[in-house]
Write a protein that holds these residues in place. Structure first.
Motif, PDB file in Angstrom:
ATOM      1  N   GLY A   1      27.176  79.388  27.724  1.00 52.32           N
ATOM      2  CA  GLY A   1      27.723  77.970  28.032  1.00 52.32           C
ATOM      3  C   GLY A   1      29.314  78.176  27.951  1.00 52.32           C
ATOM      4  N   GLY A   2      30.057  79.063  29.048  1.00 54.20           N
ATOM      5  CA  GLY A   2      31.257  78.913  28.943  1.00 54.20           C
ATOM      6  C   GLY A   2      31.754  80.197  28.104  1.00 54.20           C
ATOM      7  N   GLY A   3      32.720  80.706  28.629  1.00 57.66           N
ATOM      8  CA  GLY A   3      33.303  81.825  27.724  1.00 57.66           C
ATOM      9  C   GLY A   3      35.078  81.755  28.146  1.00 57.66           C
TER      10      GLY A   3
ATOM     11  N   ASN B   1      27.254  85.246  35.179  1.00 59.24           N
ATOM     12  CA  ASN B   1      27.315  83.785  35.271  1.00 59.24           C
ATOM     13  C   ASN B   1      27.509  83.229  33.932  1.00 59.24           C
ATOM     14  N   HIS B   2      28.689  82.574  33.576  1.00 60.87           N
ATOM     15  CA  HIS B   2      28.598  81.584  32.451  1.00 60.87           C
ATOM     16  C   HIS B   2      29.280  80.363  32.753  1.00 60.87           C
ATOM     17  N   GLY B   3      28.863  79.695  34.285  1.00 60.24           N
ATOM     18  CA  GLY B   3      29.424  78.543  34.490  1.00 60.24           C
ATOM     19  C   GLY B   3      29.885  78.518  35.786  1.00 60.24           C
TER      20      GLY B   3
ATOM     21  N   ARG C   1      36.951  88.039  39.258  1.00 58.69           N
ATOM     22  CA  ARG C   1      36.836  89.269  39.948  1.00 58.69           C
ATOM     23  C   ARG C   1      35.291  89.121  40.904  1.00 58.69           C
ATOM     24  N   SER C   2      34.403  88.232  40.335  1.00 55.49           N
ATOM     25  CA  SER C   2      33.002  88.261  40.770  1.00 55.49           C
ATOM     26  C   SER C   2      32.839  88.127  42.296  1.00 55.49           C
ATOM     27  N   ILE C   3      33.565  86.962  42.815  1.00 57.45           N
ATOM     28  CA  ILE C   3      33.440  86.849  44.061  1.00 57.45           C
ATOM     29  C   ILE C   3      33.708  87.948  45.010  1.00 57.45           C
TER      30      ILE C   3
ATOM     31  N   THR D   1      38.901  82.796  51.947  1.00 58.93           N
ATOM     32  CA  THR D   1      37.586  82.390  52.482  1.00 58.93           C
ATOM     33  C   THR D   1      36.903  81.779  51.325  1.00 58.93           C
ATOM     34  N   MET D   2      36.456  80.712  51.720  1.00 58.56           N
ATOM     35  CA  MET D   2      35.771  80.035  50.491  1.00 58.56           C
ATOM     36  C   MET D   2      34.245  79.959  50.555  1.00 58.56           C
ATOM     37  N   ILE D   3      33.498  80.640  49.614  1.00 59.00           N
ATOM     38  CA  ILE D   3      32.119  80.849  49.897  1.00 59.00           C
ATOM     39  C   ILE D   3      31.530  79.444  49.754  1.00 59.00           C
TER      40      ILE D   3
ATOM     41  N   GLY E   1      35.150  72.840  41.831  1.00 54.91           N
ATOM     42  CA  GLY E   1      34.816  72.670  40.442  1.00 54.91           C
ATOM     43  C   GLY E   1      35.549  73.596  39.610  1.00 54.91           C
ATOM     44  N   GLN E   2      35.740  74.663  40.081  1.00 51.90           N
ATOM     45  CA  GLN E   2      36.636  75.646  39.355  1.00 51.90           C
ATOM     46  C   GLN E   2      38.065  75.160  39.269  1.00 51.90           C
ATOM     47  N   VAL E   3      38.611  74.588  40.196  1.00 53.06           N
ATOM     48  CA  VAL E   3      40.094  74.209  40.166  1.00 53.06           C
ATOM     49  C   VAL E   3      40.135  73.005  39.131  1.00 53.06           C
TER      50      VAL E   3
ATOM     51  N   GLY F   1      37.109  88.285  53.390  1.00 51.25           N
ATOM     52  CA  GLY F   1      38.441  87.683  53.100  1.00 51.25           C
ATOM     53  C   GLY F   1      38.420  86.974  51.906  1.00 51.25           C
ATOM     54  N   VAL F   2      37.551  86.892  50.878  1.00 47.71           N
ATOM     55  CA  VAL F   2      37.494  86.504  49.767  1.00 47.71           C
ATOM     56  C   VAL F   2      38.843  86.713  48.813  1.00 47.71           C
ATOM     57  N   LYS F   3      39.286  85.619  47.963  1.00 46.49           N
ATOM     58  CA  LYS F   3      40.202  86.070  46.766  1.00 46.49           C
ATOM     59  C   LYS F   3      39.494  85.111  45.776  1.00 46.49           C
ATOM     60  N   GLY F   4      39.799  85.604  44.492  1.00 42.62           N
ATOM     61  CA  GLY F   4      39.205  84.689  43.374  1.00 42.62           C
ATOM     62  C   GLY F   4      39.790  83.517  43.289  1.00 42.62           C
ATOM     63  N   VAL F   5      39.255  82.326  42.450  1.00 43.25           N
ATOM     64  CA  VAL F   5      39.581  81.268  42.184  1.00 43.25           C
ATOM     65  C   VAL F   5      39.584  80.719  40.552  1.00 43.25           C
ATOM     66  N   GLY F   6      38.843  81.687  39.961  1.00 45.67           N
ATOM     67  CA  GLY F   6      38.331  81.105  38.553  1.00 45.67           C
ATOM     68  C   GLY F   6      39.559  80.751  37.553  1.00 45.67           C
TER      69      GLY F   6
HETATM   70  N1  MCN Z   1      34.223  81.271  44.946  1.00 48.99           N
HETATM   71  C1  MCN Z   1      34.134  80.815  46.304  1.00 48.99           C
HETATM   72  N2  MCN Z   1      34.871  81.294  47.144  1.00 48.99           N
HETATM   73  C2  MCN Z   1      35.894  81.942  46.581  1.00 48.99           C
HETATM   74  C3  MCN Z   1      36.280  82.130  45.452  1.00 48.99           C
HETATM   75  C4  MCN Z   1      35.285  81.845  44.664  1.00 48.99           C
HETATM   76  O1  MCN Z   1      32.835  80.236  46.712  1.00 48.99           O
HETATM   77  N3  MCN Z   1      36.885  82.126  47.629  1.00 48.99           N
HETATM   78  C5  MCN Z   1      33.203  80.997  43.879  1.00 48.99           C
HETATM   79  C6  MCN Z   1      32.456  82.100  43.538  1.00 48.99           C
HETATM   80  O2  MCN Z   1      31.248  82.647  44.154  1.00 48.99           O
HETATM   81  C7  MCN Z   1      31.975  81.755  41.971  1.00 48.99           C
HETATM   82  C8  MCN Z   1      33.293  81.026  41.524  1.00 48.99           C
HETATM   83  O3  MCN Z   1      33.922  80.448  42.681  1.00 48.99           O
HETATM   84  O4  MCN Z   1      30.848  81.036  41.902  1.00 48.99           O
HETATM   85  C9  MCN Z   1      34.259  81.790  40.671  1.00 48.99           C
HETATM   86  O5  MCN Z   1      34.619  82.983  41.389  1.00 48.99           O
HETATM   87  P1  MCN Z   1      35.411  83.877  41.026  1.00 48.99           P
HETATM   88  O6  MCN Z   1      36.882  83.432  41.286  1.00 48.99           O
HETATM   89  O7  MCN Z   1      35.412  85.226  41.287  1.00 48.99           O
HETATM   90  O8  MCN Z   1      35.699  83.855  39.318  1.00 48.99           O
HETATM   91  P2  MCN Z   1      34.404  84.768  38.375  1.00 48.99           P
HETATM   92  O9  MCN Z   1      32.912  84.160  38.854  1.00 48.99           O
HETATM   93  O10 MCN Z   1      34.692  86.138  38.287  1.00 48.99           O
HETATM   94  O11 MCN Z   1      34.681  83.842  36.994  1.00 48.99           O
HETATM   95  C10 MCN Z   1      35.548  84.203  36.044  1.00 48.99           C
HETATM   96  C11 MCN Z   1      36.658  83.101  35.799  1.00 48.99           C
HETATM   97  C12 MCN Z   1      37.559  83.207  34.882  1.00 48.99           C
HETATM   98  S1  MCN Z   1      38.340  84.713  34.645  1.00 48.99           S
HETATM   99  C13 MCN Z   1      37.430  82.430  33.763  1.00 48.99           C
HETATM  100  S2  MCN Z   1      38.269  82.559  32.232  1.00 48.99           S
HETATM  101  C14 MCN Z   1      36.563  81.246  33.833  1.00 48.99           C
HETATM  102  C15 MCN Z   1      36.037  80.871  35.106  1.00 48.99           C
HETATM  103  O12 MCN Z   1      35.861  81.945  36.093  1.00 48.99           O
HETATM  104  N4  MCN Z   1      35.737  80.896  32.837  1.00 48.99           N
HETATM  105  C16 MCN Z   1      34.738  79.917  32.993  1.00 48.99           C
HETATM  106  N5  MCN Z   1      35.386  79.755  35.601  1.00 48.99           N
HETATM  107  C17 MCN Z   1      34.711  79.326  34.281  1.00 48.99           C
HETATM  108  N6  MCN Z   1      33.769  78.255  34.569  1.00 48.99           N
HETATM  109  C18 MCN Z   1      33.098  77.981  33.717  1.00 48.99           C
HETATM  110  N7  MCN Z   1      32.294  76.811  33.852  1.00 48.99           N
HETATM  111  N8  MCN Z   1      32.956  78.414  32.467  1.00 48.99           N
HETATM  112  C19 MCN Z   1      33.863  79.290  32.214  1.00 48.99           C
HETATM  113  O13 MCN Z   1      33.847  80.287  31.014  1.00 48.99           O
END
Ligand code: MCN
Length: 762
Positions: free
Chosen positions: A216-218, A470-472, A514-516, A633-635, A642-644, A702-707
């Motif tokens: 449940g989150g990290g 996955n932790h959210g 990094r996951s995406i 590119t957004m998957i 939600g992440q934003v 063409g994805v980049k991370g968003v978390g």
């Molecule tokens: N995604 C997408 N299109 C993109 C980028 C991302 O659809 N261009 C989607 C991904 O497929 C994924 C999610 O968005 O389902 C987040 O992707 P990514 O940016 O790769 O990040 P990670 O999955 O590696 O998650 C790590 C990131 C980090 S570093 C923290 S801190 C964080 C975060 O994610 N902690 C979280 N988001 C969180 N969200 C929840 N609910 N709980 C946490 O602990």
């Protein structure tokens, strides 16, 4: 199904005896005479290894962190003894009967003062209190003396906790049949935690299985191995029945991973027209008492310094960084790692310069942002900003928020009415970085790739196992979307599996956005290999040439007919005689992926916020919050939103509410939600989000991370907005969180200055 929900026969609970003082020599720990065998101290384990932590740099000083305190205690809350009983309440009662004698020493609580000669030291064999001190300099350093104009400012981003909804938890037992230690752990990366646990416990890795059920989150905090987690496992090996420790909220705030705690003393050099030239100064990171395994908090200082130029063209950088040991709980990564602090410092500085020169902050940014035509642009700190249009991002956010309307309101404001202000912050988010970046950082573990095992079962359904956790973040959805795209089937036919070292391929876990890039890439390329084999079998069954068939909607099609995946999977798994001659049976591939370039791809965005400030109380209310962001590119756009939104909620926490202050004795002053302010639904606005899509050139799709991006800019944008509300009296708001007291004091000081200046003029 969280760790606390795991039920095992004979399960007993653990409660820790924790230090009540910040710094001291541990003289004795006396166990209750009638229950000695249920209480464990470090002396009960002669076979535990203390892990080396931090970067693999000789200059980085080791801070041995035993599973239970040994010799000294170095922060309030450090675990000294573990008590085992049939319930947590009984374990806590037992803990109260353990007598601890500590010879208290002076506490080190301020990272800047800790570096002064004569400061008490945490580790006697260190020459001072720095884990590591380094100067980062690049570009034309002569600019610092030659520059026509300069401005000096101090910024502070105070310490807080990571506060995931589910707190930490461990359930451990020895499986006598399989001869392995089974550890249910709330973690962001079971495989890496297994490396650490096996090493600490002296077990081969094939006798340690880590299972992370739902987590449940990290937010970064669960990406470090804590001594309590090692202690619980060590006890499980001794007592012969399952044991568990479920952190409570007070333990979490007191002794889990802390974060932020940055101190900046910076001077920025610029031209009279606002062109930024360079930035220099000192950065102190208060890292707490120990480096957590594997990599401690060493990234904070170098990342903070490296991100100070932000998205701006600058020609010189010289920063002395100090990662300092203090008598506080160890610091670890938290969403955004270092960048919220760096963004706060540079974005506040941009507004300070704008105010000094009488330029509109938006204009100031336009003059200095890297242009689209300059991409890829290597910043003075050496970060390669790969693709994007920062100017467009700023314009979009500015349009969403309407600066001129706010300026009008400010002009028309009558005395006694609340003040309004508008603040911008532009940020970049390095993501998808691999071997190049992590080796440069001398990381103990180099997360350069991710892996995926893609398997089609005899009925045509698909299981995919991955090494991320996955932790959210919704990986079950997004990774299934990618596989479905490659395999030509519906995502509902795909199961994504993670979180068990016994059933998933090695992977580094989920952090650093990094996951995406990595797991998405691994699932993509491995599914593609599977699709190719499916296509070949399909062609054979259709008696067609392989190049004449294609995959569509779960079937292989030729001009004259089609064969479904079910039939193909049946042949591959249980009817080998139907396969092309010489082809291996099974539909299963394990593959790894790393991007073509591994220095990282940069997402970016602009946050624009409007606040109302009550002059009488210093209270800040968010009126509007707009974001324009680009993560390639957004998957799944809904998950991206939600992440934003989630990141911004936490950024608002850092900016306005969350803080663990310490008194001079090193006593933390916020250890319950009574004193620790978490923003709740009523404090979080609905964020308006605009997307642009500039694909990365070196990643799959063409994805980049968003978390993390959402959490980087809010403290800066909020402080800029509050400062803007007081632009007539030139108040500075350079310390987070912007509590009512801090806002009120800074505003009063500025207004008094302004009145005094007016009187002098009169
Ligand atoms: N995604 C997408 N299109 C993109 C980028 C991302 O659809 N261009 C989607 C991904 O497929 C994924 C999610 O968005 O389902 C987040 O992707 P990514 O940016 O790769 O990040 P990670 O999955 O590696 O998650 C790590 C990131 C980090 S570093 C923290 S801190 C964080 C975060 O994610 N902690 C979280 N988001 C969180 N969200 C929840 N609910 N709980 C946490 O602990």
């Amino acid at each position: 199904m969280f760790v606390a929900d795991v039920r095992l026969p004979g399960l007993q609970d653990i409660a820790f005896v924790r230090s009540g003082v910040a710094h001291g020599r541990l003289l004795s720990v006396n166990k209750p005479a009638d229950d000695r065998e249920r209480v464990f101290t470090i002396d009960d384990f002669d076979d535990l290894n203390v892990l080396e932590a931090g970067p693999e740099l000789e200059a980085f000083r080791q801070s041995p962190y035993p599973a239970l305190a040994s010799g000294k205690v170095r922060y309030v809350g450090q675990a000294i003894a573990a008590c085992v009983a049939t319930t947590r309440a009984r374990a806590e009662d037992l803990a109260e009967r353990v007598e601890v004698e500590i010879d208290e020493l002076p506490a080190v609580v301020d990272a800047v003062a800790a570096m002064q000669p004569g400061s008490p030291r945490l580790f006697e064999n260190w020459a001072d209190n720095a884990f590591i001190a380094r100067t980062i300099s690049a570009g034309d350093l002569n600019l610092f003396s030659a520059s026509p104009m300069r401005l000096k400012r101090r910024f502070r981003m105070n310490r807080h906790a990571t506060v995931s909804l589910e707190i930490r938890g461990v359930v451990a037992h020895w499986d006598a049949r399989l001869e392995e230690l089974v550890v249910h752990l709330s973690t962001q990366g079971g495989h890496v935690m297994r490396l650490g646990l096996a090493r600490a416990l002296g077990l081969p890795e094939n006798q340690v299985r880590v299972i992370a059920p739902d987590v449940g989150g990290g937010f970064g905090g669960k990406n470090r191995l804590l001594p309590e987690e090692i202690a619980v496992c060590a006890i499980a090996l001794k007592v012969g029945h399952p044991v568990r420790w479920i952190e409570d909220r007070r333990e979490h705030l007191l002794a889990s991973v802390h974060c932020r705690d940055h101190h900046y003393d910076l001077t920025v050099c610029f031209e009279p027209d606002g062109t930024l030239l360079g930035i220099e100064g000192d950065v102190h990171i208060d890292a707490g008492a120990y480096a957590l395994w594997p990599t401690g908090s060493f990234m904070e200082a170098s990342m903070a310094a490296g991100n100070l130029p932000g998205p701006y063209r600058m020609k010189a950088l010289r920063v002395n960084t100090f990662t300092v040991a203090t008598n506080k709980a160890p610091m670890g990564p938290y969403r955004g790692v270092a960048r919220p602090g760096a963004c706060f410092a540079i974005e506040r500085m941009v507004d300070e310069v704008a105010q000094h020169l009488g330029i509109e902050p938006y204009e100031m940014r336009k003059r200095n942002l890297v242009k689209r035509t300059e991409m890829p642009y290597v910043t003075v700190a050496g970060l390669k900003l790969d693709t994007g249009d920062y100017h467009d991002s700023l314009d979009t956010a500015a349009k969403m928020i309407d600066i001129s309307a706010i300026r009008r309101r400010q002009k028309e404001r009558k005395p006694g009415e609340p003040r309004v202000g508008i603040g911008f912050a532009v940020y970049t988010e390095q993501s998808g970085h691999g071997v190049v970046e992590w080796s440069k950082r001398k990381s103990r573990v180099v997360p350069g790739y991710e892996s995926a095992n893609v398997r089609m079962l005899p009925d045509g359904s698909v299981n995919i196992s991955v090494g991320v956790q996955n932790h959210g973040q919704g990986h079950e959805t997004t990774l299934a979307q990618i596989a479905a795209h490659e395999l030509g089937i519906d995502p509902s036919q795909i199961r994504i599996r993670y979180g068990d070292t016994a059933t998933t391929p090695f992977g580094f876990g989920t952090f650093a956005s990094r996951s995406i890039v990595f797991a998405g890439g691994a699932v993509g390329v491995t599914s593609r290999r599977l699709a190719e084999k499916i296509r070949l079998i399909g062609a054979h069954l259709l008696q067609a040439a392989p190049e004449s068939v294609r995959i569509e909607n779960g079937a292989v099609l030729s001009d004259s007919g089609s064969v479904g995946f079910g039939e193909i999977a049946r042949a591959a798994n249980i009817r080998q005689e139907m396969l092309p001659e010489g082809m291996e049976p099974l539909l299963e591939f394990t593959g790894t992926y790393e991007p073509k370039e591994s220095a990282g791809v940069f997402s970016y965005g602009t946050h624009a916020v409007v606040v109302e400030v009550d002059e009488a109380t210093g209270g800040v209310k968010i009126l509007d919050y707009a974001v324009s962001e680009d993560c390639g590119t957004m998957i799944n756009p809904m998950i991206v939103d939600g992440q934003v939104q989630g990141g911004i909620s936490q950024g608002i926490g850092t900016g306005l509410y969350e803080e663990i202050p310490f008194n001079a004795d090193g006593q933390p002053l916020a250890t319950t939600f009574g004193e620790y302010m978490m923003p709740c639904a009523t404090e979080i606005p609905t964020v308006r989000i605009a997307h642009s899509v500039t694909p990365a050139l070196v990643t799959e799709y063409g994805v980049k991370g968003v978390g993390e991006g959402g959490a980087i800019a809010p403290p800066a944008a909020l402080a800029n907005a509050v400062a803007d509300a007081f632009r007539d009296c030139k108040a500075s708001f350079n310390e987070t969180p912007l509590t009512p007291r801090r806002v009120w004091e800074a505003a009063q000081a500025a207004m008094t200055r302004m009145e005094a200046a007016a009187e002098t003029r009169a």
